[in-house]
Design a protein around this motif. Structure first.
Motif, PDB file in Angstrom:
ATOM      1  N   THR A 219      16.256 -20.408  24.342  1.00 27.63           N
ATOM      2  CA  THR A 219      16.391 -20.490  25.797  1.00 27.63           C
ATOM      3  C   THR A 219      17.322 -21.657  26.139  1.00 27.63           C
ATOM      4  O   THR A 219      17.281 -22.711  25.501  1.00 27.63           O
TER       5      THR A 219
ATOM      6  N   CYS B  41      19.390 -17.191  28.965  1.00 25.93           N
ATOM      7  CA  CYS B  41      19.741 -18.199  29.960  1.00 25.93           C
ATOM      8  C   CYS B  41      19.721 -17.604  31.366  1.00 25.93           C
ATOM      9  O   CYS B  41      19.821 -16.392  31.553  1.00 25.93           O
ATOM     10  N   ARG B  42      19.602 -18.484  32.340  1.00 23.71           N
ATOM     11  CA  ARG B  42      19.502 -18.084  33.744  1.00 23.71           C
ATOM     12  C   ARG B  42      20.808 -17.507  34.255  1.00 23.71           C
ATOM     13  O   ARG B  42      20.826 -16.496  34.956  1.00 23.71           O
ATOM     14  N   ASP B  43      21.916 -18.164  33.923  1.00 18.37           N
ATOM     15  CA  ASP B  43      23.233 -17.743  34.395  1.00 18.37           C
ATOM     16  C   ASP B  43      23.920 -16.965  33.269  1.00 18.37           C
ATOM     17  O   ASP B  43      24.480 -17.552  32.338  1.00 18.37           O
TER      18      ASP B  43
ATOM     19  N   LYS C  65      20.042 -12.307  30.006  1.00 16.61           N
ATOM     20  CA  LYS C  65      19.565 -13.051  31.172  1.00 16.61           C
ATOM     21  C   LYS C  65      18.057 -13.290  31.076  1.00 16.61           C
ATOM     22  O   LYS C  65      17.273 -12.374  30.824  1.00 16.61           O
ATOM     23  N   CYS C  66      17.667 -14.544  31.296  1.00 18.90           N
ATOM     24  CA  CYS C  66      16.251 -14.907  31.360  1.00 18.90           C
ATOM     25  C   CYS C  66      16.122 -16.176  32.193  1.00 18.90           C
ATOM     26  O   CYS C  66      16.457 -17.268  31.739  1.00 18.90           O
ATOM     27  N   ASP C  67      15.661 -16.016  33.404  1.00 18.27           N
ATOM     28  CA  ASP C  67      15.458 -17.141  34.318  1.00 18.27           C
ATOM     29  C   ASP C  67      14.005 -17.586  34.201  1.00 18.27           C
ATOM     30  O   ASP C  67      13.088 -16.877  34.621  1.00 18.27           O
TER      31      ASP C  67
ATOM     32  N   SER D  17      11.471 -17.482  37.082  1.00 21.33           N
ATOM     33  CA  SER D  17      11.100 -16.187  37.656  1.00 21.33           C
ATOM     34  C   SER D  17      10.288 -15.400  36.637  1.00 21.33           C
ATOM     35  O   SER D  17      10.809 -15.021  35.584  1.00 21.33           O
TER      36      SER D  17
ATOM     37  N   SER E   3      11.938 -12.076  35.924  1.00 23.33           N
ATOM     38  CA  SER E   3      13.068 -12.162  35.009  1.00 23.33           C
ATOM     39  C   SER E   3      12.599 -12.292  33.563  1.00 23.33           C
ATOM     40  O   SER E   3      13.172 -11.681  32.649  1.00 23.33           O
TER      41      SER E   3
ATOM     42  N   THR F  94       9.851 -22.514  42.307  1.00 23.21           N
ATOM     43  CA  THR F  94      10.289 -21.336  41.573  1.00 23.21           C
ATOM     44  C   THR F  94      10.089 -20.100  42.439  1.00 23.21           C
ATOM     45  O   THR F  94       9.566 -20.173  43.552  1.00 23.21           O
ATOM     46  N   GLU F  95      10.459 -18.960  41.909  1.00 17.18           N
ATOM     47  CA  GLU F  95      10.307 -17.701  42.633  1.00 17.18           C
ATOM     48  C   GLU F  95       8.851 -17.436  42.997  1.00 17.18           C
ATOM     49  O   GLU F  95       8.555 -16.867  44.055  1.00 17.18           O
TER      50      GLU F  95
ATOM     51  N   VAL G 274       9.424 -24.149  35.343  1.00 14.88           N
ATOM     52  CA  VAL G 274      10.430 -23.838  34.325  1.00 14.88           C
ATOM     53  C   VAL G 274      10.044 -24.418  32.963  1.00 14.88           C
ATOM     54  O   VAL G 274      10.011 -23.708  31.954  1.00 14.88           O
TER      55      VAL G 274
END
Length: 334
Positions: free
Chosen positions: A56, A81-83, A106-108, A111, A114, A146-147, A156
């Motif tokens: 991550t 990663c988030r972005d 993608k892995c935020d 969230s 996500s 966070t979301e 996070v």
């Protein structure tokens, strides 16, 4: 016949000749101090062909250095990663400059949705997971959520790591001898788990929120190690030290242009490079010396002792139960 007397040395020439010595000693001390501050290096020769690795936050900093190291040794590396766009930029740079190829997904961690989508997509692509490096995190961030409305650092650094790891446990177990590396910090010693106000809404402090999140990582790691004691999955904690990476982006010496320039020589000298910061992570992920070792805490490639609240098994159990509720996981015996 008496031998001729040598002329008495000129004092000014003697003094002048000292300067190379003074400069040499100064440079030597400076170099030795810088090498000491870099920390221990992981020098074991390892081969990782056929290994599947998730890192991550592997698009920058410590995670990027670890991703490059493992890819060079034959591992199939997945940067979570988030972005996704920035992650792909990092992957393309590795391919261009170092002839190494990694996969970006993608892995935020802020969230839960996500994270679940990432795990579902990963399990469709891969049938095993040999190494999970929970590296991504935020530090000293302003009061944001966070979301799912958890304080950002706790959400996070800890809850995202918790949920991702729990959702991947089945594939980790099915892979035989596999490893989990969680990332903590010395600030964990100052942490308190504020169950009554986990978001610290009444009295928010970025430093205390960060310490709480890293204490939670320690508590979870030790609890998880006990739960996995009858499996071939080991889990350990790394403290990478003070690293000059994007993780400090919320601190004044990073986000203030004047301070960034003014303090850059000090930052360069005192702080580790991302590659140096990755060394203990790589030890825990790759070294044969860690086979069978679980529930331990390492710094500078050396076993260190956790103290205080991190060792409280009742606190570990309470945090686990609350985390299951917070993340929406159904409690089950692992």
């Amino acid at each position: 016949m008496s031998s001729p007397q040598l002329p008495f040395p000129d004092p000014e020439k003697i003094f002048t000749s000292w300067w190379p010595i003074i400069i040499g000693v100064t440079v030597g001390i400076f170099y030795a101090a810088r090498q000491w501050l870099r920390g221990a290096q992981f020098v074991e020769e390892v081969k990782l062909e056929g290994k599947v690795v998730i890192i991550t936050g592997g698009n920058s900093g410590i995670g990027n250095a670890a991703a490059l190291y493992m890819a060079r040794r034959g591992a199939k590396v997945i940067i979570a990663c988030r972005d996704e766009a920035r992650g792909q930029e990092a992957a393309n740079e590795m391919k261009t400059l170092h002839k190494q190829e990694v996969t970006v997904m993608k892995c935020d961690l802020g969230s839960f949705k996500s994270i679940r989508e990432f795990v579902e997509a990963f399990k469709k692509k891969e049938k095993k997971l040999d190494i999970l490096i929970n590296n991504a995190g935020v530090m000293m961030s302003p009061q944001t959520l966070t979301e799912e409305k958890f304080e950002m650092q706790f959400g996070v650094n800890y809850l995202g790591t918790f949920l991702l790891t729990e959702l991947l446990l089945d594939v980790l177990k099915a892979s035989g001898s596999s490893r989990i590396v969680n990332t903590s910090a010395a600030a964990s010693n100052l942490g308190e788990i504020n169950f009554d106000d986990i978001n610290m809404t009444e009295d928010y402090s970025p430093g205390q929120a960060y310490a709480q999140s890293k204490l939670a990582v320690n508590l979870y790691s030790l609890h998880l190690a006990r739960r996995l004691k009858d499996t071939k999955v080991i889990v350990n904690v790394t403290n990478p030290g003070i690293v000059n990476s994007n993780g400090h982006r919320h601190l004044p010496f990073k986000n203030n242009s004047f301070l960034r320039v003014s303090f850059s020589p000090i930052v360069w000298f005192v702080m580790k490079t991302p590659a140096d910061g990755a060394q203990t992570t790589l030890l825990l992920a790759c070294s044969k010396s860690i086979d069978g070792v679980s529930g331990k805490y390492y710094k500078d490639c050396t076993l260190s002792e956790l103290t205080g609240k991190s060792l409280d098994e009742e606190l570990q159990e309470k945090l686990y139960k609350e985390s299951v509720k917070w993340t929406g996981l159904q409690k089950k015996t692992q």
